[in-house]
Structures are given as structure tokens and as C-alpha cells.
Motif scaffolding. Structure first.
Motif, PDB file in Angstrom:
ATOM      1  N   VAL A   1       4.574   1.734   3.593  1.00 23.94           N
ATOM      2  CA  VAL A   1       3.079   2.238   3.019  1.00 23.94           C
ATOM      3  C   VAL A   1       2.104   1.090   3.011  1.00 23.94           C
ATOM      4  O   VAL A   1       1.256   0.671   3.059  1.00 23.94           O
ATOM      5  CB  VAL A   1       3.147   2.860   1.836  1.00 23.94           C
ATOM      6  N   SER A   2       3.195  -0.182   2.263  1.00 29.49           N
ATOM      7  CA  SER A   2       3.218  -1.530   2.063  1.00 29.49           C
ATOM      8  C   SER A   2       2.345  -1.878   3.042  1.00 29.49           C
ATOM      9  O   SER A   2       1.696  -3.283   3.391  1.00 29.49           O
ATOM     10  CB  SER A   2       3.446  -1.846   0.937  1.00 29.49           C
ATOM     11  N   VAL A   3       3.065  -2.237   4.237  1.00 33.50           N
ATOM     12  CA  VAL A   3       3.381  -2.577   5.568  1.00 33.50           C
ATOM     13  C   VAL A   3       2.225  -2.072   6.098  1.00 33.50           C
ATOM     14  O   VAL A   3       1.011  -2.643   6.546  1.00 33.50           O
ATOM     15  CB  VAL A   3       4.528  -2.558   6.317  1.00 33.50           C
ATOM     16  N   ALA A   4       1.756  -0.831   5.882  1.00 33.79           N
ATOM     17  CA  ALA A   4       0.598  -0.050   6.782  1.00 33.79           C
ATOM     18  C   ALA A   4      -0.561  -0.672   6.371  1.00 33.79           C
ATOM     19  O   ALA A   4      -2.000  -1.362   6.752  1.00 33.79           O
ATOM     20  CB  ALA A   4       1.073   1.298   7.248  1.00 33.79           C
ATOM     21  N   CYS A   5      -0.825  -0.884   4.376  1.00 29.47           N
ATOM     22  CA  CYS A   5      -2.105  -1.006   4.183  1.00 29.47           C
ATOM     23  C   CYS A   5      -2.660  -2.405   4.002  1.00 29.47           C
ATOM     24  O   CYS A   5      -3.258  -2.743   4.860  1.00 29.47           O
ATOM     25  CB  CYS A   5      -1.678  -0.554   2.516  1.00 29.47           C
ATOM     26  N   GLY A   6      -1.404  -3.397   4.650  1.00 30.21           N
ATOM     27  CA  GLY A   6      -1.498  -4.954   4.630  1.00 30.21           C
ATOM     28  C   GLY A   6      -2.217  -4.915   5.999  1.00 30.21           C
ATOM     29  O   GLY A   6      -3.452  -5.995   6.484  1.00 30.21           O
ATOM     30  N   ALA A   7      -1.586  -3.934   7.372  1.00 28.18           N
ATOM     31  CA  ALA A   7      -2.412  -4.302   8.808  1.00 28.18           C
ATOM     32  C   ALA A   7      -3.827  -3.664   8.476  1.00 28.18           C
ATOM     33  O   ALA A   7      -4.550  -4.157   9.021  1.00 28.18           O
ATOM     34  CB  ALA A   7      -1.743  -2.715   9.278  1.00 28.18           C
ATOM     35  N   ILE A   8      -3.372  -2.433   8.126  1.00 27.35           N
ATOM     36  CA  ILE A   8      -5.647  -2.144   7.746  1.00 27.35           C
ATOM     37  C   ILE A   8      -6.148  -3.422   6.749  1.00 27.35           C
ATOM     38  O   ILE A   8      -7.714  -3.491   7.611  1.00 27.35           O
ATOM     39  CB  ILE A   8      -5.100  -0.717   6.966  1.00 27.35           C
ATOM     40  N   LEU A   9      -6.379  -3.394   5.753  1.00 22.22           N
ATOM     41  CA  LEU A   9      -6.891  -3.839   5.309  1.00 22.22           C
ATOM     42  C   LEU A   9      -7.349  -5.478   6.004  1.00 22.22           C
ATOM     43  O   LEU A   9      -8.037  -5.960   6.041  1.00 22.22           O
ATOM     44  CB  LEU A   9      -6.282  -4.653   3.885  1.00 22.22           C
ATOM     45  N   TYR A  10      -6.006  -6.199   6.979  1.00 21.65           N
ATOM     46  CA  TYR A  10      -6.791  -7.382   7.629  1.00 21.65           C
ATOM     47  C   TYR A  10      -7.543  -6.695   8.919  1.00 21.65           C
ATOM     48  O   TYR A  10      -8.298  -7.769   9.319  1.00 21.65           O
ATOM     49  CB  TYR A  10      -5.082  -7.984   8.039  1.00 21.65           C
ATOM     50  N   GLU A  11      -7.081  -5.454   9.130  1.00 16.99           N
ATOM     51  CA  GLU A  11      -8.130  -4.744  10.588  1.00 16.99           C
ATOM     52  C   GLU A  11      -9.489  -4.767   9.742  1.00 16.99           C
ATOM     53  O   GLU A  11     -11.086  -5.551  10.155  1.00 16.99           O
ATOM     54  CB  GLU A  11      -7.788  -3.624  11.215  1.00 16.99           C
ATOM     55  N   VAL A  12      -9.847  -4.967   8.713  1.00 21.19           N
ATOM     56  CA  VAL A  12     -10.913  -4.680   7.424  1.00 21.19           C
ATOM     57  C   VAL A  12     -11.547  -7.010   7.611  1.00 21.19           C
ATOM     58  O   VAL A  12     -12.834  -6.392   8.043  1.00 21.19           O
ATOM     59  CB  VAL A  12     -11.506  -4.150   7.096  1.00 21.19           C
ATOM     60  N   VAL A  13     -10.722  -6.892   7.364  1.00 16.68           N
ATOM     61  CA  VAL A  13     -11.243  -8.348   6.742  1.00 16.68           C
ATOM     62  C   VAL A  13     -11.634  -8.707   8.600  1.00 16.68           C
ATOM     63  O   VAL A  13     -12.694  -9.764   9.110  1.00 16.68           O
ATOM     64  CB  VAL A  13      -9.552  -9.721   6.962  1.00 16.68           C
ATOM     65  N   ARG A  14     -10.734  -8.626   9.307  1.00 14.60           N
ATOM     66  CA  ARG A  14     -11.144  -9.148  10.696  1.00 14.60           C
ATOM     67  C   ARG A  14     -12.557  -8.656  11.111  1.00 14.60           C
ATOM     68  O   ARG A  14     -13.552  -9.207  12.210  1.00 14.60           O
ATOM     69  CB  ARG A  14      -9.906  -8.763  11.994  1.00 14.60           C
ATOM     70  N   GLN A  15     -12.777  -7.326  11.201  1.00 14.20           N
ATOM     71  CA  GLN A  15     -14.527  -6.912  11.330  1.00 14.20           C
ATOM     72  C   GLN A  15     -15.308  -7.111  10.243  1.00 14.20           C
ATOM     73  O   GLN A  15     -16.512  -7.606  11.503  1.00 14.20           O
ATOM     74  CB  GLN A  15     -13.990  -5.610  11.535  1.00 14.20           C
ATOM     75  N   GLN A  16     -14.772  -7.308   9.726  1.00 13.41           N
ATOM     76  CA  GLN A  16     -16.067  -7.960   8.289  1.00 13.41           C
ATOM     77  C   GLN A  16     -16.413  -9.115   8.682  1.00 13.41           C
ATOM     78  O   GLN A  16     -17.621  -9.969   8.656  1.00 13.41           O
ATOM     79  CB  GLN A  16     -15.557  -7.470   7.546  1.00 13.41           C
ATOM     80  N   THR A  17     -15.417 -10.402   9.175  1.00 17.88           N
ATOM     81  CA  THR A  17     -15.617 -11.507   9.986  1.00 17.88           C
ATOM     82  C   THR A  17     -16.155 -12.152  11.610  1.00 17.88           C
ATOM     83  O   THR A  17     -16.688 -12.987  11.137  1.00 17.88           O
ATOM     84  CB  THR A  17     -14.070 -12.172   9.609  1.00 17.88           C
ATOM     85  N   TYR A  18     -15.396 -11.403  12.516  1.00 21.49           N
ATOM     86  CA  TYR A  18     -16.025 -11.700  13.260  1.00 21.49           C
ATOM     87  C   TYR A  18     -16.954 -10.909  14.377  1.00 21.49           C
ATOM     88  O   TYR A  18     -16.467 -11.078  15.008  1.00 21.49           O
ATOM     89  CB  TYR A  18     -14.457 -12.441  13.620  1.00 21.49           C
ATOM     90  N   SER A  19     -16.477  -9.429  13.731  1.00 18.23           N
ATOM     91  CA  SER A  19     -17.523  -8.834  14.238  1.00 18.23           C
ATOM     92  C   SER A  19     -18.860  -9.049  14.161  1.00 18.23           C
ATOM     93  O   SER A  19     -19.543  -9.710  13.581  1.00 18.23           O
ATOM     94  CB  SER A  19     -17.637  -7.163  13.340  1.00 18.23           C
TER      95      SER A  19
END
Length: 245
Positions: A227-245
Motif C-alpha cells: 500500500v505504501s508503494v501504491a500510494c507513492g505511485a499515485i501521489l506522484y501521478e497527481v504531482v505529474r498531472q498538476q505540474t505538467y498537464s
């Protein structure tokens, strides 16, 4: 900041609660009884303090045998009210809130706090009961992030979802049965991410009321990620979308 401390004895714990100390959890003897013991149980229920009924060996280990059937852990951090936190946020920002529904392993909890702090999460929301405590292991695994991120406690995660939605924050749950991948979900806005336990995932009643469901792609033979690994992958997808979309 000091590490969590244990206090022993029924009367001492009652006095700590009545003095509004931040109690992380109260451990009670499975076979405990008596007027004071019952008073402590009722007080924990009235104050929504997490409790766990354990064998005497657990209490002996925590208190070197001097416990009277009860040990409490004083939290080294202060917990916050979710609605007060939401009132303080700028609605024009893309605020990210993380809800943990049943994450009970302290190492996973600590690792998630560390990632949440690194990715700019505004607050981590946990339930009063059924969540890992903020203890020495949590703090160590979080690399100190537990002291730097806002942690809110709520009665139920489902209720927190309703509160977040009332403040205009979309809710999205990690769900291995979801049709969409996380990469196909719009996270480029104020968003609350809900992560569940490894054993059962997000509670089904909570899944029914969230706005979005998504999953991570799994290409190997193992069914799910830590769950901690999955959470990391998801939160960095949030960062990617909010930074580069």
C-alpha cells in the motif's frame, strides 16, 4: 519533539484523558473488570479514543508488569479537525488530501506520511479506530515527516468523504476492480485520494460514495502492490498531472 510515551494504570490514564492529553491509543486487558476499568472504557468511547483489548503479556511488555490492566500511548503529534483544515485552505489552489482507510501497519503508515509530505499533500486523514498509531516506529519510518504534515482524525472515512465533497473537493479511491487506470483519471484539481488496507482495500460502503475509482496497472503475477508503494505511485501521478498537464 519527543517520541511517544506510555502511561500506566487506570487512574493515571483517566486523568490524562480528562486533562485533554493527546492519547493515541489505549490498550486494555482482555479480561479486565471493575468499576474504574469500566469507567475508563466508557470514557474512551465518549472521547472517540482508539482502544485495543490485549492479553496480559502485551501489557506486561509495555509496562514491565505495573499496569493495572491498562496502558495508554500519548501521541507525540497533535491531531487536527478536518473541517477546520478545509476552512483554512485556499479554494483556488489544487489541494491534495490523502485518506487512509484501514492502514494498520506502522511502517506502511510512516512511509506513506513521508511520501505525502514530499508530494505536498495538505493533510492525511485517518479514522479514530482501525488505523496504525503514531508511535516511535511510525516516526522513524516517516523520517520525521509525521511532525511536518497535518494529520486529521475522523470518526469514519465515509463521513470524511461527504465533508470533502461539500467543500468542492473531488474524491477518488484506489480500487483494483476499477475500469480506469489512475493515468486516465483527472487529478489536475483539488482532489482527495482514498487508499485502503492491503487485506480488503477501501471499505465497500466508502467506494459507493466517492466520485472516481481508479487502479494501477499490474503486469506481473503478484495481484497487488504494497500500500505504501501504491500510494507513492499515485501521489506522484497527481504531482505529474498538476505540474505538467
Amino acid at each position: 519533539m519527543k517520541a511517544p510515551q506510555n502511561i500506566f494504570g487506570i487512574r493515571a490514564i483517566i486523568e490524562a484523558i480528562e486533562a485533554d492529553k493527546e492519547i493515541a491509543k489505549v490498550y486494555l486487558l482482555k479480561t479486565g473488570d471493575g468499576v474504574l476499568f469500566q469507567e475508563l472504557k466508557k470514557l474512551c468511547t465518549a472521547r472517540n479514543i482508539a482502544t485495543s483489548f490485549v492479553p496480559v503479556e502485551k501489557l506486561d511488555h509495555m509496562a514491565n508488569g505495573n499496569h493495572q490492566g491498562a496502558v495508554a500511548t500519548i501521541s507525540p503529534v497533535s491531531f487536527h479537525d478536518l473541517e477546520e483544515l478545509l476552512e483554512s485552505l485556499d479554494p483556488d489552489d489544487k489541494n491534495v488530501i490523502l485518506l487512509l482507510d484501514g492502514v494498520t501497519d506502522v511502517r506502511n503508515f510512516g512511509a506513506i506520511l513521508r511520501t505525502a509530505e514530499c508530494t505536498g499533500v495538505k493533510a492525511v486523514v485517518i479514522p479514530e479506530n482501525g488505523s496504525a498509531p503514531v508511535n516511535a516506529a511510525t516516526i522513524k519510518t516517516s523520517a520525521g515527516a509525521a511532525f511536518n504534515i497535518t494529520i486529521c482524525k475522523v470518526n469514519h472515512i465515509k463521513d470524511a468523504v461527504y465533508v470533502l465533497q461539500s467543500y468542492g473537493i473531488a474524491t477518488a479511491a484506489a480500487d483494483e476492480k476499477a475500469e480506469k487506470l489512475v493515468y486516465e483519471t483527472n487529478l489536475n484539481k483539488s482532489i482527495a485520494i482514498i487508499m485502503g488496507s492491503e487485506e480488503r482495500g477501501v471499505n465497500p460502503s466508502t467506494l459507493k460514495v466517492v466520485d472516481h475509482h481508479f487502479k494501477l496497472p499490474i503486469r506481473g503475477s503478484i495481484a497487488s502492490l504494497n500500500v505504501s508503494v501504491a500510494c507513492g505511485a499515485i501521489l506522484y501521478e497527481v504531482v505529474r498531472q498538476q505540474t505538467y498537464s
